[in-house]
Design an enzyme around this catalytic site. Structure first.
Site: not given
Ligand code: NAD
Length: 247
Positions: A90, A155, A159
């Protein structure tokens, strides 16, 4: 739904990952979350313990972009719990830098975490799953893996790669009883979205058929389904949870 299962969730300290950890614990799994810093891991574990003292959760901080550190952390989970049933990849970063301001370093940073780190975790975890007779891998994609994105090309590229990895490994690992799927969230209310300009989020939200951004818990429900026996014949699927944003 996950009684007795052992799960690893990367980026499990906040946002979607944290909700996946909660959901898995509430459904009977033992969870090891991988975070980037000990303080955030400790804070997440404290929150979970306060919610339910009986939940079995622990945390580790391997550098996800370092294949050897990730392998070590995954094998420690196997040594302690005897198995790994679920791997959720994730952790991810997004950015929206326009092409003409992009640097090679920035592109590498996104690909290193969003793609290579996913592969690094799958490598040892899939070997454990094969040996134990099966398992399930769930990667985190995005709606931009279908529609692309008008800035920050690293990005969506990352994906699209996650989808390729997911579909290809589903085909390769099916014979080992390892299911490989991805969840493709739309705009979800996490820190990642909070970092975007407010007007961008409002504009995107208005264009979503369900007329709103998603909650992390709504996305976590898809991770629960895919990890459970309800999805026993589902593999190679990119499951959109986006209010039909991609349409
Ligand atoms: P967020 O920024 O709240 O969380 C991201 C997580 O990744 C955190 O736990 C952070 O500690 C971890 N992380 C970031 N950089 C890191 C690193 N270098 N090493 C280890 N861990 C790291 O974001 P989110 O929205 O919860 O995103 C989670 C996933 O969902 C991601 O893969 C993101 O691409 C995907 N996503 C999110 C959205 C959205 O709208 N929020 C949409 C599509 C996909």
């Amino acid at each position: 739904m996950l009684k007795g299962k052992v799960a690893i969730v990367t980026g499990g300290t906040r946002g979607i990952g944290f909700e996946v950890v909660r959901k898995y614990l509430a459904n009977g799994a033992k969870v090891v979350l991988f975070g980037s810093r000990q303080e955030t891991v400790d804070a997440a574990l404290k929150k979970l313990k306060e919610e339910n003292g009986a939940w079995e959760a622990e945390g580790k901080c391997p550098k996800l972009t370092d294949a050897a550190q990730v392998e070590r952390a995954v094998l420690e989970v196997k040594e302690k719990y005897g198995r790994i049933d679920i791997l959720v990849n994730n952790a991810g970063i997004s950015q929206s830098t326009p092409l003409y301001s992009y640097t090679a370093e920035e592109f590498d940073r996104v690909i290193d975490l969003n793609v290579k780190a996913v592969f690094y975790a799958i490598l040892p975890a899939a070997a454990v799953m094969k040996e134990q007779g099966g398992g399930c891998i769930i990667n985190t994609s995005s709606m931009v893996s279908i529609s692309g994105q008008a800035a920050g090309v690293g990005y969506p590229t990352s994906k699209f790669a996650v989808n390729g990895l997911t579909i290809s490994l589903a085909r390769e690992l099916g014979k080992d009883n390892i299911r490989v799927n991805a969840v493709a969230p739309g705009v979800t209310k996490t820190d990642m979205v909070a970092a975007l300009p407010k007007e961008v989020v409002e504009r995107i939200s208005k264009g979503i058929p369900l007329q709103r951004a998603g909650e992390p818990e709504e996305v976590a429900n898809a991770f629960l389904y895919l990890a459970s026996d309800l999805a026993s014949y589902v593999t190679g699927e990119i499951l959109s949870v986006d209010g039909a944003s991609r349409a």
